[in-house]
Design a protein around this motif. Structure first.
Motif, short mmCIF file in Angstrom:
data_model
loop_
_atom_site.label_atom_id
_atom_site.label_comp_id
_atom_site.label_asym_id
_atom_site.label_seq_id
_atom_site.Cartn_x
_atom_site.Cartn_y
_atom_site.Cartn_z
N ALA A 120 0.70 -1.13 -0.02
CA ALA A 120 0.14 0.03 0.09
C ALA A 120 0.82 1.22 -0.05
CB ALA A 120 -0.93 0.06 1.18
N TYR A 133 -8.01 10.25 0.91
CA TYR A 133 -6.75 10.59 0.52
C TYR A 133 -6.56 11.87 0.20
CZ TYR A 133 -2.08 9.50 -1.05
OH TYR A 133 -0.55 9.16 -1.26
N SER A 160 -11.92 7.39 -3.20
CA SER A 160 -11.02 6.05 -3.19
C SER A 160 -11.79 4.88 -3.23
CB SER A 160 -9.96 6.18 -2.08
OG SER A 160 -9.20 7.20 -2.26
N TYR A 167 -7.04 4.48 2.20
CA TYR A 167 -5.74 4.28 2.43
C TYR A 167 -5.25 3.89 3.75
CZ TYR A 167 -4.25 8.89 4.13
OH TYR A 167 -4.22 10.27 5.02
N THR A 183 -6.02 3.46 -7.09
CA THR A 183 -4.61 3.23 -6.98
C THR A 183 -4.38 1.93 -5.70
OG1 THR A 183 -3.92 5.45 -7.47
CG2 THR A 183 -2.36 4.14 -6.26
N GLN A 184 -5.24 2.19 -4.68
CA GLN A 184 -5.13 1.07 -3.77
C GLN A 184 -6.01 -0.34 -3.97
OE1 GLN A 184 -2.88 1.03 -1.79
NE2 GLN A 184 -2.61 3.18 -0.78
N LYS A 243 1.82 0.60 -7.06
CA LYS A 243 1.50 -0.15 -5.96
C LYS A 243 1.12 -1.74 -6.18
CE LYS A 243 0.35 3.69 -3.04
NZ LYS A 243 -0.26 4.28 -1.97
N TRP A 244 -0.14 -2.12 -6.01
CA TRP A 244 -0.30 -3.62 -6.59
C TRP A 244 -0.12 -3.68 -7.96
CZ3 TRP A 244 -2.49 -1.45 -2.11
CH2 TRP A 244 -2.68 -2.30 -1.10
N ILE A 256 -5.75 -4.15 2.70
CA ILE A 256 -5.26 -3.25 3.72
C ILE A 256 -5.87 -3.45 5.01
CG2 ILE A 256 -4.60 -0.82 4.21
CD1 ILE A 256 -4.75 -0.31 1.16
N SER A 272 -0.43 -4.49 4.33
CA SER A 272 -1.17 -4.70 3.14
C SER A 272 -0.47 -5.83 2.46
CB SER A 272 -0.83 -3.49 2.17
OG SER A 272 0.33 -2.91 2.27
#
Length: 360
Positions: free
Chosen positions: A20, A103, A145, A149, A177-178, A201-202, A309, A339
């Motif tokens: 994360a 975020y 999001s 986060y 993004t997460q 990230k992932w 997460i 994460s």
């Protein structure tokens, strides 16, 4: 999945529970990046000449991966630049619904541009809170999001489809993004109008790359009329004046976007269904054990579905002890965030739990 761990040298000495914060560089991607720069080194502009074709192929890979049309897939160095470009073209009289404590790249970006703002609370009843806020405040835009986060609370995708069907005039903008790279996802059938993502990230794409996905006609609808009028009254090449050019202005880095494309192909070979299943198994195990240890907030425990997460109750002392045990995490909010990705294992979690039992 365990056989893939050898691709990630950091895992030989560390338990990495921090995707994360940053995805990992891996051996075969490093090979691609070195070969890319070697080709640039010995060929200069000859290497760069076909960049338009190369970047078009990157868009095609992203569009295929997330089920979107290539023409409505835009490359951007990161989510924040793409999102701010959208906001800069919208009328400031619009009212935007945000999630509290989301975020800063979303909430501060909206707040500092003078939009009217309303909020929905992030807790166990997130989806109901959102619908209540829509009924009360009647926003024009909902920006959020997909995964929070700090604590990993994830909005239900079926709810988003319901929301779009019930309130078709609300522009739904999601930061993924997460999320991207953790589950199979079909953008075309989702309730989201615009989805953006940074690739570091992932998706394991490294830094300096991202994308924005638009539903059909949405890109045209959010482009300012002044821009479209100017574009229609000039002889400049379309690479400077198209709707996409407002986001893709200037040179795009084939090193960074090539890295993203390489990693999308890497994840495709592993199989998103396999990745989703493995992460789900890890998260079920983690949630159960962390709940037994009374380390999760009640809102997370109450939700039937969760992301990859988690935020554990803990302080700097515990965080530092985890670091001494080579367990890499992040301090976020009032706790310690972990994460999980496909390269993690049950053994990684057991090592975490052993440390927590000894030092909490």
């Amino acid at each position: 999945m365990k056989n893939l761990r050898k691709e990630f040298p950091i895992l030989a000495q560390n338990t990495y529970l921090n995707t994360a914060s940053s995805g990992l560089l891996y051996d075969s991607l490093l090979d691609f990046r070195q070969e890319h720069d070697l080709d640039f080194l010995i060929s200069g502009s000859i290497f760069r000449d076909p960049q338009a074709t190369f970047l078009s192929n990157v868009r095609k890979t992203i569009a295929t991966f997330f089920k979107n049309s290539e023409g409505d897939t835009i490359l951007t160095p990161n989510f924040s630049l793409g999102f701010n470009t959208i906001l800069n073209g919208l009328e400031k009289s619009k009212k935007v619904l945000l999630l509290d404590e989301d975020y800063p790249s979303i909430n501060f970006a909206v707040a500092n541009k003078g939009f009217k703002i309303c909020y929905a609370k992030v807790n166990a009843t997130l989806e109901q809170n959102i619908e209540n806020a829509i009924k009360k405040h009647k926003p024009d835009i909902f920006a959020f999001s997909l995964v929070q986060y700090i604590n990993g609370i994830a909005i239900d995708h079926e709810f988003l489809a319901f929301l779009k069907n019930k309130y078709p005039d609300i522009l739904i903008i999601a930061d993924a993004t997460q999320f991207c790279g953790t589950k199979v996802f079909n953008f075309d059938t989702s309730g989201i109008d615009i989805m953006g993502c940074s690739g570091y990230k992932w998706l394991l794409g490294g830094y300096g790359n991202g994308f924005m996905l638009f539903k059909n006609n949405i890109l045209d609808n959010i482009t300012p009329s002044d821009y479209k009028n100017a574009a229609s009254n000039t002889d400049y090449d379309s690479s400077y004046t198209s709707l996409q050019a407002r986001f893709e202005c200037g040179h795009l880095d084939t090193f960074n976007f090539g890295s993203l494309q390489y990693s999308l192909n890497f994840l495709t070979k592993i199989g998103l269904p396999n990745i989703e299943t493995h992460i789900h198994e890890l998260c079920d195990y983690a949630k159960s054990e962390l709940a037994n240890l009374q380390l999760l907030e009640e809102d997370v425990i109450k939700r039937s579905k969760h992301s990859s997460i988690f935020n554990l109750k803990g302080d700097h002392r515990l965080f530092n002890q985890l670091q001494k045990d080579h367990i890499i995490t992040s301090l976020r909010g009032s706790g310690i965030r972990i994460s999980l990705h496909f390269f993690n294992t049950i053994e990684d979690l057991d090592k975490l739990f052993n440390t927590l039992h000894r030092y909490r």
